[in-house]
Structure formats: structure tokens, C-alpha cells
Design a protein around this motif. Structure first.
Motif, short mmCIF file in Angstrom:
data_model
loop_
_atom_site.label_atom_id
_atom_site.label_comp_id
_atom_site.label_asym_id
_atom_site.label_seq_id
_atom_site.Cartn_x
_atom_site.Cartn_y
_atom_site.Cartn_z
N ALA A 6 -16.74 9.77 -2.60
CA ALA A 6 -15.64 8.39 -1.44
C ALA A 6 -16.01 7.37 -1.44
O ALA A 6 -14.87 6.83 -1.17
N ALA A 7 -17.60 6.83 -1.76
CA ALA A 7 -17.81 5.50 -2.18
C ALA A 7 -17.67 4.87 -3.44
O ALA A 7 -16.40 3.89 -3.36
N LEU A 25 -11.51 1.46 -6.72
CA LEU A 25 -9.83 0.71 -6.10
C LEU A 25 -9.89 -0.95 -5.85
O LEU A 25 -9.25 -1.34 -5.68
N VAL A 26 -10.86 -0.78 -5.22
CA VAL A 26 -11.17 -3.05 -4.65
C VAL A 26 -10.84 -2.98 -6.10
O VAL A 26 -10.58 -4.22 -6.51
N ASN A 81 -5.90 2.04 0.11
CA ASN A 81 -5.52 3.16 -0.48
C ASN A 81 -6.95 3.49 -0.79
O ASN A 81 -7.36 5.07 -0.73
N GLY A 82 -7.78 2.86 -1.20
CA GLY A 82 -9.56 3.37 -1.28
C GLY A 82 -10.13 4.54 -0.02
O GLY A 82 -10.50 5.55 -0.59
N VAL A 83 -9.72 4.01 0.86
CA VAL A 83 -9.96 5.11 1.76
C VAL A 83 -9.25 5.67 2.35
O VAL A 83 -10.05 7.31 2.78
N ALA A 91 -10.62 8.00 -0.23
CA ALA A 91 -11.86 8.45 -0.05
C ALA A 91 -11.91 9.84 0.67
O ALA A 91 -12.83 10.73 0.25
N THR A 127 1.18 -0.84 0.15
CA THR A 127 -0.07 -0.02 -0.07
C THR A 127 0.99 1.44 -0.09
O THR A 127 1.41 1.92 -1.01
N VAL A 145 -13.52 4.17 -3.34
CA VAL A 145 -13.47 3.03 -2.76
C VAL A 145 -14.26 1.27 -2.90
O VAL A 145 -12.69 0.52 -3.64
N LEU A 161 -8.37 -2.00 -0.86
CA LEU A 161 -9.36 -0.77 -0.15
C LEU A 161 -8.80 -0.14 0.43
O LEU A 161 -9.13 1.10 0.80
N CYS A 193 -6.46 -6.39 -3.42
CA CYS A 193 -7.97 -6.50 -2.76
C CYS A 193 -7.82 -5.59 -1.68
O CYS A 193 -8.30 -4.17 -1.58
#
Lengths: 464, 464
Positions: free
Chosen positions: B407-408, B414-415, B381-383, B386, A297, B411, B379, B375
Motif C-alpha cells: 500500500a505504501a 503513483l505520486v 488514485n494511489g490511496v 493502496a 482522477t 502511494v 496521490l 501529483c
């Protein structure tokens, strides 16, 4: 199936075309680990090359890895450690029984020990250095005084050298008497009285010549030495460019201190390629499948952060045209196409440019010709796709104006993509920045901004 | 400056750290060409390695190239031809005086001639074959019967083999008597009476042993043979994985027919890497800076066409939400950010996956662990992104709802990027499609569509 038959099948599989350790082999080994059947484990691992065992250790999970290393115990040799990925190597070193570790390390050549040590924590380094014999320890510590990724770290210190006035017979007698010849060597290096390498002869020529032949009469036309502080990337480039097999390494006083062989250069070349390919995709630093989630990450984050900034820049361009889009929503539907085509064309140009810079094929002598060519390629492809998209725009939204706008924006963006895709990596390289690392962000920023600006700007003028 | 001083400076430059032919060297040579000063040209070119002369020819324009080749004339040797890029090589062959060409080709080893021939037009092939001596011609024609990119094409036919019962003295005497030893060889291959290779010994060990030592007592632990029809990519992989230096090639009856050395394998590895890096960027087939505009355009076109189709698919998704965008133009401003972040994260995952597949590190044994890791990385990095984008959305457009939506969507995308970036190359590889070539298009299509759909769909639900 009998055990012999199983082992035979295992060997056969390893000889098969795809060279992958297949699932069945791994299952057999894991079963031996599960049942703590040490004899069976050793028997199954015996035919495997250290590089394959390392791959196997990397592919199984940490729990199985721990059990396997402990069960394999005394059989664990230094070669396996050398072949392991850095992160797994650290883990395995902490698992190994200290006596087994010491024994494993003592088997290795000094250059392999250096390679092993340089990535380890101080504590683990000290443990390994302590396990070495005194003379080896001095050699390794001396190698560690050279800069990281230098020829001095890459070389092996065991050299085969002879005075330049020797003949073939003297060389053969010397080698027959010497106890500590390197495992692999391909040349005898001729040195002057001050230990400066002046030429080298291949073993093949020496063996094929009568004993009275002077070594000086057999020297190879191609001979190159490297300074111990030379960057390993330059060494690998020279090996590849000039088809070198081995080359002496000298210190600041031009004295012979070691030798680099093609297999070391091949490993460096392989690493550099991997680095380039990963950097182009925005995966910085060394990266491997065995890294933990948190490390991965962290490694992916910086590039995504850069990309977020450039994406926001592009959005700011779009925001200038909110009023236009509000009146004509079709623009919002079509605008990503222009940006995306530009981004892809730009990536094509920049990848070719980055590779050509790495192989030193793109230089001051041809840079203008290459830039012109890339722009022309962008123009030709731009015109083709402009026609296609003009028609799509017309049919889809029934607006000839929209067709003209998207066609014009496409040509502009693809020409700019060719230009930016070449100029940006060349400029970064001139400023001493690795073009593989940074070009992507710059180029797609340019093509996004130009794409949105050309498309929405033209639409504002023509459609409203 | 005197001529000697100039030549000295030239040599110094070539020894300098960056290994590039610098502008000044090229200028000097081009000046000699301009003034048709053959003597000077030969003098300036003399210290250059064939690989550097080839690079020089590639970097100057076609007009200068023609004049230079004609002026250099008899000095033009086969090595230069071997080192040239394919497109320039064809051009140079048509320029060269037929006598010079014949002489140049006769100097080359059979494997280099094969390498030269396989890319040429029939007419040029015939001209070169005609120039060879009869025995060489047969050798080359036989090599050409092996499939393209096979071990049989890569190998050299000149081998050094000995019966397995010989001792060191017999081997040395044999080599001293034999006239046609290969230029470079590193092992003596031991063969059984039916010419099947059974082991090999390094020249170093032979030379270091007394004459009475049996060769069979000196054999290397690592020994591998390749079938002549084996793919050259697998050969290069095995050389790299097992640190081979040379390996015998056998025919269908397991008889020794040639030998492959590490320098050949290194060239293949280098080419395969280049191919991977270019394919990942959507530049198909061999591609070089010296290609003409029309060839380059053709090579770049297919990928751009694929990208156009996928971009249109993404636009169709956007078109479903035209009404939503019309009510809330900020969506059009922000939507490219979500798609772009997904595309970049997906490219990171897929590049790591493609490399790992190429190095056979990603296999059935660890694929699920890798997918889970990718995944999770997406998650995490997505958060993070976001949160950042939620705040940006809130501040920029003053709408908390817009903040939640982006934001949603971030996430989710990116997953999905981590998932698609791993599953797609693995699946392509299982179906026998080169993942480097095709993954990019699929992955960015997925991330574009998911990005737009998640962002605009959520916006439709939450904001309206």
C-alpha cells in the motif's frame, strides 16, 4: 518604458517564431487586472486573437480569471467563448454579466452557437438561447436535433446555392444583391429544382470567367455530399483523404441543408487525433489541463483499475513458480526485463496498427501480410536481444543455463508481442470496439503473461 | 451480373459509410490484372479517386502492384504518385514507363512535384526534373533551395495578387484575362509597390461587391504572413490556432513568393500528429505499413535497446534486495504490480503533458499548477489502489505487514509517476529535445526504479 513601446513589444512577441504567449505578456495583463486598470487591459488585449485570449484565460488561475473577465466586461466577445476549453467556458459563462453574454453570443455564427451550447447545463443553455434573435434560435434548436458529433451539428446553415442553369453573370448579380452572405465560403453549390446539390463551382473559376459562361461548364471534378446524420469523424476523414475544401450537407430527402468547410473538418481531425493519443495512454474521454483534480482522477482511474487486474493476472502466473524462484532468486531479478521488452515491442506494433486502422490503411486485403511482417520483426529483434541478454545473464550470474533461458524467453515474447500487437486491435475493430481505447490493456496482459510464463517455465525445466 | 451493374455496385460501395475500399472492389481489380484485361481495369479504376488508388496500391503485394502499374500504363496520373507512401512511390517510379512518368509529373502543381522529389534518390530526382518543362523545373529547383520542412517547400508559387489601390472591377477583369490562375485559391493578396503583402480579401467579398468598391475596403481582419524559412510545424499550428484559410509566404526582403493553403497545413498537422503518436510508442521516424521487415526492424530497434538498458537498471535495483526476496518469495510475486501501476500512471501524465506542450497549452504560466495537480491525482488514485492492494496482499498471503508495504509503495510510486510524468517532458522541451520521443523511457525508468526500491526497501525494513 513608455506604454506605446510596451504595446509594440507585445505585438512583436506575438509575431515571434514560437507563437506562445510568453510570460511577460501575461504579467503585463495580470498587472492591469491587479491595478483594475481597465483601459490598460483593453489596450493590451486588443492586438490578441480570440484564440490567444482563450489560451491565456486557461493558463491563469481561477481567481485571476474571474477578475479579468469582470474587468474586461463589455469587450468580451463571442469568439473567445468559442475558443475556450469546455470546463473553463462554463465557469466564464457564470461570471459574465448576462447582458455581455447575450451580446457576445449574438455575434456568433449558428454553428459556433451550437458548438457552445451542446456541452452546457440546461440552465445555461436556456440563458443563451434566450439571448438569440428568434430566427437564430430556431436555427440553433434545429441543429441540436441532429445527433451529437454528426455532420448536421458541424455544418453551417448559411449556404450559397444557385440553380444549375444559371450563368456567371446571374451568380454575381445574385451575390451582390444578397445581404446575408456567409463570412467564409469557397464554392457556389448548384442545385436542381428540388434543392438537391448536383455539383459545385469554385469562386475562383466563377470570377475568372466571362459573365455569359454557364456555371455548369465550370463544375469541379471532385464533388461529395454528406448526410446530416453522418458521423463527423467520417466527414473529417473524407476531407483529409480527398482534399476537400467545402462540401454540402443534405437531409434524408437529399435536399441541401448546410455546408461543411475544411476548417471545421480540421478541428474534428485534431480532436480525433488527440482522443486517439490519449486513449492509447489510457486517458479516457475528453481531457484537458484545465480539468479539476477530482475530474482528472476519475478519468485516469478506470484504466489504472484495468491495469491492476491485468497486473494481478501476471502475478498469478509468477505465483505458480514461487518454488522455482525460491531456489533461484536471480529469476526474480531478471524476469521484469523479459516482460518489459515484450510490453514495449507490443506497444510499438499496436500503435502502428491502431493508426493504420484509423487511416483505413490496414484492411482485409493486407492484414495477413502485416501480421506476418510484425511477427518477423519481433523475431529479428528478439534474436538480437536474446543474444545480448544471454550474454548479460551469463556474465552477471555466471550461469549459461540462465543465459539460454532468458534468450529463449525473449524471442518467444517478442514474436508474441508482434502477433498480439496486430491481431488484438484488428479483432477489437471488427467487433466494433475502439482499438485505441482497449488494445493496450490486452496486449500488455498477453506480453506480461507470456513473458513470465516462458521465462519462469523454461527456467523450471532447464535450471532445476 | 452485367458489367454496368458491377460498376454501379462499385460506385455505391465507394459512397458507403465506411469509405474503405472493400475486399470485393479489390478482388475485381486484381482479377482484371490477372487476366490482363486492360479495358476492364481502366473501367473499374475510373470512378476511384487518386487517393483511393494509392491506398489500393499500398495494400496489395509487390507482385500484383508491378503488374497493375504496367497494365494501367498511360492512365497512371501524377495525383496517384503524390498520394503514395514514400517507399511504394519509389518502387512505382522505377516500374513506370519513363514516358508515362514524365507525362504524370508534368500534370502536377509545382508544390506537389517538390513534395514528390524531396524523398527520392538523386537518380530518380534527375529523371523527374528532366521531364518537366523548363519554367517548372526552375520553380521546383528554387523551392528545393528552402530548408526541408519549411514554409518555402510547402507553399505553391502560383499566387493571385493585386495592387492595394485596385477596385473590384479591376480585380475581376485581371482574373478574366489571366491564363494561369491556380486551380484553388481563396484570397486576393494586396501588395504594395515593392511586392510586400499588406492585406488580403476573400473571393466571396469581392464577388458580392459592386465593381467600384475599393479592394482596400474589403480586407479581412485576420491576416498573417509566413517567412519562407519558417518551420512547417509552426505554420500548421498557426493555421489551426487562428483558423486561417490561406496565407502569403514572403522572402527575407518581405516580398511575396508564394501562398500556403489550409489543405497543405492540414496534411502537415496530420503528419505531426502521427509522428507524436508513434514517437510516444517508441516508433521513431516515419513509419508505414508498407515498409519492409528490415526497415521496420531497424526503426523499432533503438527504442527497444533503450528499454533494455532501463529494464536492466531496474533489475539492478531488485538485485540489491536478493536476500530479502529469498526470505520472502511473495515479494517477487507482487513487485511487478507496483512497477506496472506506476508505469501506467506515469504514461497517462506524460501523454497529457506532451500533448499540452505540442498545442502550447502548457507554459511557464501554469506549469507549477499542472505539476501540483498531477501529483494530487497520483496521490488520490494511489490511496485508492493502496487500499485495494493492501487488502489483496493481506488476503492472498495472509500477511498484514505485506499489505502495508505494498500500500505504501503504491502511494509513493503513483505520486512520483505524476511528478515525473510532467516534469520530465517539460524539462526535455526546455532543453530542446522532443518530449514525445524521449519522455517515455525516462518516466518508466523512474517509476520502475522507485516502485521496486520503495516496495522491496520497505519490505526489508518492515517484514524482516
Amino acid at each position: 518604458m513608455s506604454e506605446e513601446a510596451e504595446v509594440e513589444e507585445l505585438e512583436e512577441r506575438l509575431d515571434s517564431d514560437d507563437y506562445t504567449l510568453d510570460r511577460k505578456v501575461i504579467t503585463g495583463i495580470l498587472y492591469a487586472v491587479d491595478t483594475e486598470d481597465r483601459e490598460k487591459l483593453v489596450e493590451l488585449m486588443e492586438p490578441l486573437h480570440a484564440a490567444d485570449i482563450a489560451d491565456l484565460l486557461e493558463q491563469i488561475n481561477a481567481f485571476d480569471r474571474r477578475r479579468m473577465v469582470l474587468l474586461y466586461d463589455k469587450e468580451f466577445d463571442g469568439e473567445i467563448l468559442s475558443e475556450l476549453d469546455e470546463s473553463i467556458r462554463e465557469e466564464v459563462i457564470t461570471i459574465l454579466n448576462p447582458d455581455v453574454l447575450a451580446e457576445a453570443v449574438r455575434e456568433l455564427d449558428s454553428d459556433d452557437v451550437v458548438d457552445l451550447l451542446e456541452d452546457l447545463e440546461d440552465e445555461q443553455q436556456a440563458a443563451i438561447l434566450g439571448a438569440l434573435e428568434a430566427s437564430d434560435r430556431v436555427a440553433v434548436q434545429q441543429a441540436l436535433t441532429y445527433p451529437e458529433e454528426s455532420a448536421g451539428r458541424l455544418m453551417q446553415r448559411e449556404v450559397v446555392a444557385a440553380p444549375e442553369h444559371w450563368n456567371v453573370g446571374q451568380a454575381i448579380d445574385y451575390m451582390r444583391e444578397r445581404e446575408d452572405l456567409p463570412e467564409q465560403f469557397y464554392h457556389i453549390i448548384l442545385v436542381d429544382p428540388r434543392m438537391k446539390p448536383v455539383a459545385h463551382v469554385t469562386l475562383g473559376k466563377v470570377m475568372a470567367s466571362p459573365r455569359v459562361t454557364q456555371l455548369a461548364d465550370l463544375v469541379e471534378p471532385m464533388f461529395r455530399t454528406f448526410s446530416a446524420t453522418e458521423d463527423e469523424g467520417n466527414v473529417a476523414y473524407a476531407f483529409n483523404q480527398y482534399h476537400l475544401i467545402s462540401a454540402p450537407v443534405v437531409d434524408d430527402d437529399d435536399r441541401l441543408v448546410g455546408v461543411i468547410t475544411i476548417d471545421d473538418a480540421m478541428i474534428v481531425l485534431d480532436e480525433e487525433h488527440d482522443e486517439d493519443i490519449l486513449r492509447l495512454a489510457g486517458v479516457s474521454e475528453e481531457s484537458s489541463l484545465t480539468d479539476r483534480v477530482i475530474d482528472t482522477t476519475k478519468r485516469r482511474f478506470p484504466w489504472l483499475a484495468v491495469n491492476l487486474v491485468t497486473a494481478i493476472l501476471a502475478s498469478l502466473v509468477i505465483a505458480q513458480f514461487e518454488a522455482t524462484i525460491a531456489q533461484f532468486v536471480a529469476l526474480a531479478v531478471l524476469m521484469p526485463i523479459v516482460a518489459s521488452m515484450g510490453g514495449n515491442a507490443g506497444t510499438q506494433s499496436l500503435t502502428v496498427a491502431v493508426r493504420s486502422i484509423a487511416t483505413k490503411d490496414l484492411t482485409g486485403a493486407n492484414v495477413w501480410r502485416v501480421i506476418r511482417r510484425e511477427c518477423l520483426v519481433g523475431l529479428v529483434n528478439g534474436v538480437i536481444f536474446a543474444v545480448v541478454m544471454g550474454i548479460v545473464g551469463l556474465i552477471w550470474f555466471g550461469s549459461p543455463g540462465l543465459g539460454y533461458v532468458i534468450a529463449a524467453a525473449m524471442v518467444i515474447n517478442l514474436v508474441i508481442a508482434g502477433l498480439a500487437g496486430t491481431v488484438i486491435p484488428v479483432a477489437l475493430d471488427r467487433f466494433g470496439i475502439d482499438p485505441a481505447l482497449a488494445s493496450g490493456a490486452f496486449v500488455t496482459t498477453v506480453t506480461d503473461i507470456v513473458g513470465f510464463f516462458a521465462f519462469l517455465g523454461l527456467a523450471g525445466v532447464i535450471l532445476l
